[in-house]
Design a protein around this motif. Structure first.
Motif, short mmCIF file in Angstrom:
data_model
loop_
_atom_site.label_atom_id
_atom_site.label_comp_id
_atom_site.label_asym_id
_atom_site.label_seq_id
_atom_site.Cartn_x
_atom_site.Cartn_y
_atom_site.Cartn_z
N PRO A 96 0.82 -1.23 0.00
CA PRO A 96 0.00 0.00 0.00
C PRO A 96 0.84 1.27 0.00
O PRO A 96 0.40 2.31 -0.50
CB PRO A 96 -0.83 -0.12 1.29
CG PRO A 96 -0.07 -1.07 2.15
CD PRO A 96 0.58 -2.03 1.22
N ALA A 97 2.09 1.19 0.54
CA ALA A 97 2.95 2.38 0.55
C ALA A 97 3.36 2.76 -0.87
O ALA A 97 3.31 3.94 -1.25
CB ALA A 97 4.19 2.12 1.41
N VAL A 98 3.77 1.76 -1.67
CA VAL A 98 4.13 2.03 -3.07
C VAL A 98 2.90 2.51 -3.84
O VAL A 98 2.96 3.49 -4.60
CB VAL A 98 4.72 0.77 -3.72
CG1 VAL A 98 4.88 0.97 -5.23
CG2 VAL A 98 6.06 0.41 -3.09
N ARG A 99 1.78 1.84 -3.62
CA ARG A 99 0.56 2.22 -4.32
C ARG A 99 0.15 3.65 -3.96
O ARG A 99 -0.24 4.43 -4.85
CB ARG A 99 -0.56 1.25 -3.96
CG ARG A 99 -1.83 1.42 -4.78
CD ARG A 99 -2.81 0.28 -4.58
NE ARG A 99 -3.96 0.46 -5.44
CZ ARG A 99 -5.03 1.21 -5.10
NH1 ARG A 99 -5.08 1.80 -3.91
NH2 ARG A 99 -6.04 1.34 -5.95
N ALA A 100 0.27 4.00 -2.70
CA ALA A 100 -0.09 5.36 -2.26
C ALA A 100 0.79 6.39 -2.94
O ALA A 100 0.30 7.45 -3.38
CB ALA A 100 0.06 5.46 -0.74
N ASP A 101 2.08 6.12 -3.04
CA ASP A 101 2.98 7.08 -3.66
C ASP A 101 2.65 7.28 -5.13
O ASP A 101 2.67 8.41 -5.64
CB ASP A 101 4.43 6.61 -3.50
CG ASP A 101 5.41 7.62 -4.07
OD1 ASP A 101 5.46 8.74 -3.54
OD2 ASP A 101 6.11 7.29 -5.05
N LEU A 102 2.34 6.18 -5.82
CA LEU A 102 2.00 6.30 -7.24
C LEU A 102 0.70 7.07 -7.43
O LEU A 102 0.58 7.90 -8.34
CB LEU A 102 1.90 4.90 -7.87
CG LEU A 102 3.20 4.08 -7.85
CD1 LEU A 102 2.98 2.72 -8.50
CD2 LEU A 102 4.34 4.81 -8.55
N LEU A 103 -0.29 6.79 -6.58
CA LEU A 103 -1.56 7.53 -6.65
C LEU A 103 -1.34 9.01 -6.35
O LEU A 103 -1.94 9.89 -6.98
CB LEU A 103 -2.56 6.93 -5.66
CG LEU A 103 -3.09 5.53 -6.03
CD1 LEU A 103 -3.79 4.90 -4.83
CD2 LEU A 103 -4.06 5.63 -7.22
N ARG A 104 -0.47 9.31 -5.38
CA ARG A 104 -0.14 10.69 -5.06
C ARG A 104 0.47 11.40 -6.26
O ARG A 104 0.11 12.54 -6.60
CB ARG A 104 0.83 10.72 -3.87
CG ARG A 104 1.29 12.11 -3.46
CD ARG A 104 2.38 12.03 -2.39
NE ARG A 104 3.59 11.40 -2.92
CZ ARG A 104 4.56 12.05 -3.57
NH1 ARG A 104 4.44 13.34 -3.81
NH2 ARG A 104 5.63 11.40 -4.00
#
Length: 419
Positions: free
Chosen positions: A370-378
């Motif tokens: 979820p950390a990687v996914r959050a950064d990409l969504l950001r």
């Protein structure tokens, strides 16, 4: 030399040769506990007896004294045992230990072999992975039971019991104290490397000052000296050195997490990088099957060679991750590949791969997903989804440093920022 100076010399000898002394005593007396008692008594005798400094061959002195103390302990046991079968068995063990009383010298090839035997015994697949790691830290790295317990986040008494059970299983299962035959050496070596890698990455937490990383690097150096030219060993050592080289820049002055792309590369350990880069080349050129550790080290080398984040050769890193996926097709490798794709081809391309991994479910409890996914969504400006993903990462992580980082990202998004 003063008594205090003698004690300092004993400490230096322990750091340099403690594992070798224990390994040789295990071979000579055939029992982990007896060997540990003998080694402890030998070092205690050295602390009081080396008033003028250590002898010319301190390792041989310690082995001789430790062996004699272990034999004495065996004889004391025999004296207090009444059962004939126990008497005969222990008398035979004592005789065998006494018969091996030839002088130990620095050029004795058995000493190096003993350490190798000890490593493979501690990492025998008949033991559980947790037991392998704990026993390696206690006997090969020489950490105290209390230190091992802290690394596993358990009470010292609990760890002591686990170590007793592990050594008991070695005895009960007749696990041989030997280096595996050539036919299975590669397979068993992979297990040893996996244990060392777990030690390095602090798989069981509790090591904020990275002492276990130093132990793992030191032990892998010794393994490389004992088994030279092995791609897996050289690759793992290179990976450790190049990864640990970035440690000084991972946290800022306030102890907050700094991402790789934002790190001050002038703080990276140039000596460790200089040692690691040639090992990468050697590991990649070594004969035999390709090593996943060598490929990971090659990725770390590309980061090390980039003077600035913008100079990173992300397309080549993506290619190396594709090779690694063929060698070690794990969900974690796939996630790292997706993150590299995002850097090479943009966040949208990486997010597609991350979302596919999320659907598969193998990393449902793994905070970096979820950390990687959050950064990409950001980075894509999808604020609400990024907030949700950061919240999930915050729930999953057990690291207080990571929690603070995720909270800062959430606060920035709530404030309408993109940083």
């Amino acid at each position: 030399m003063s008594r205090a100076s003698g004690g300092t010399s004993v400490e230096a000898v322990y750091r340099a040769h403690g594992a070798e002394v224990l390994a040789t005593l295990i071979r000579l007396v055939g029992d982990f506990d007896l060997a540990e008692e003998g080694a402890q008594e030998a070092f205690a005798a050295a602390a009081t007896g080396w008033t003028e400094g250590p002898p010319a061959n301190p390792r041989a002195w310690l082995i001789r004294v430790g062996r004699n103390r272990a034999i004495d302990q065996l004889r004391r046991r025999i004296a207090f045992r009444a059962k004939r079968g126990a008497l005969e068995a222990e008398a035979q063990l004592a005789a065998q230990a006494a018969a091996s009383a030839g002088p130990e010298t620095d050029d004795d090839p058995e000493i190096a072999d003993d350490l190798l035997r000890l490593i493979f015994t501690c990492c025998h697949p008949a033991l559980g992975l947790e037991a392998q790691v704990a026993l390696t830290l206690r006997t090969v790295c020489g950490l105290t039971t209390a230190a091992v317990a802290r690394a596993f986040l358990v009470a010292e008494e609990t760890m002591a019991q686990r170590l007793v059970r592990a050594k008991g299983k070695i005895r009960a299962a007749g696990i041989p104290y030997q280096v595996p035959a050539k036919a299975i050496l590669h397979e068993r070596l992979e297990g040893v490397l996996a244990v060392l890698y777990l030690v390095f990455t602090d798989a069981y937490a509790g090591d904020p000052v990275r002492t276990l990383a130093a132990e793992a690097i030191g032990l892998t150096r010794r393994l490389d000296a004992l088994l030279p030219g092995r791609a897996g060993v050289q690759g793992l050592l290179a990976l450790m050195l190049l990864t640990e080289a970035r440690r000084p820049a991972r946290l800022d002055g306030a102890g907050e997490l700094v991402l790789l792309e934002d790190q001050d590369r002038r703080l990276w350990n140039a000596v460790a990088i200089a040692q690691g880069l040639p090992l990468v080349e050697a590991a990649l050129k070594a004969r035999g099957r390709a090593s996943p550790y060598a490929v990971q080290a090659a990725i770390a080398a590309l980061h090390a060679r980039a003077h600035a984040a913008a100079d990173t050769d992300w397309p080549q890193i993506v290619g190396l991750y594709e090779v690694l996926l063929r060698l070690a097709p794990t969900p974690v490798v796939a996630l790292n590949h997706a993150a590299a794709v995002a850097m090479a081809d943009g966040p949208a391309a990486g997010l597609m791969l991350v979302d596919a991994l999320a659907v598969q479910g193998g990393l449902a409890a793994y905070p970096p997903l979820p950390a990687v996914r959050a950064d990409l969504l950001r980075r894509l400006g999808r604020r609400e989804e990024a907030l949700e993903a950061y919240g999930r990462a915050l729930e999953l992580t057990t690291s207080e440093v990571e929690r603070r980082f995720f909270r800062r990202r959430i606060e920035a998004l709530l404030a309408g920022g993109r940083s």
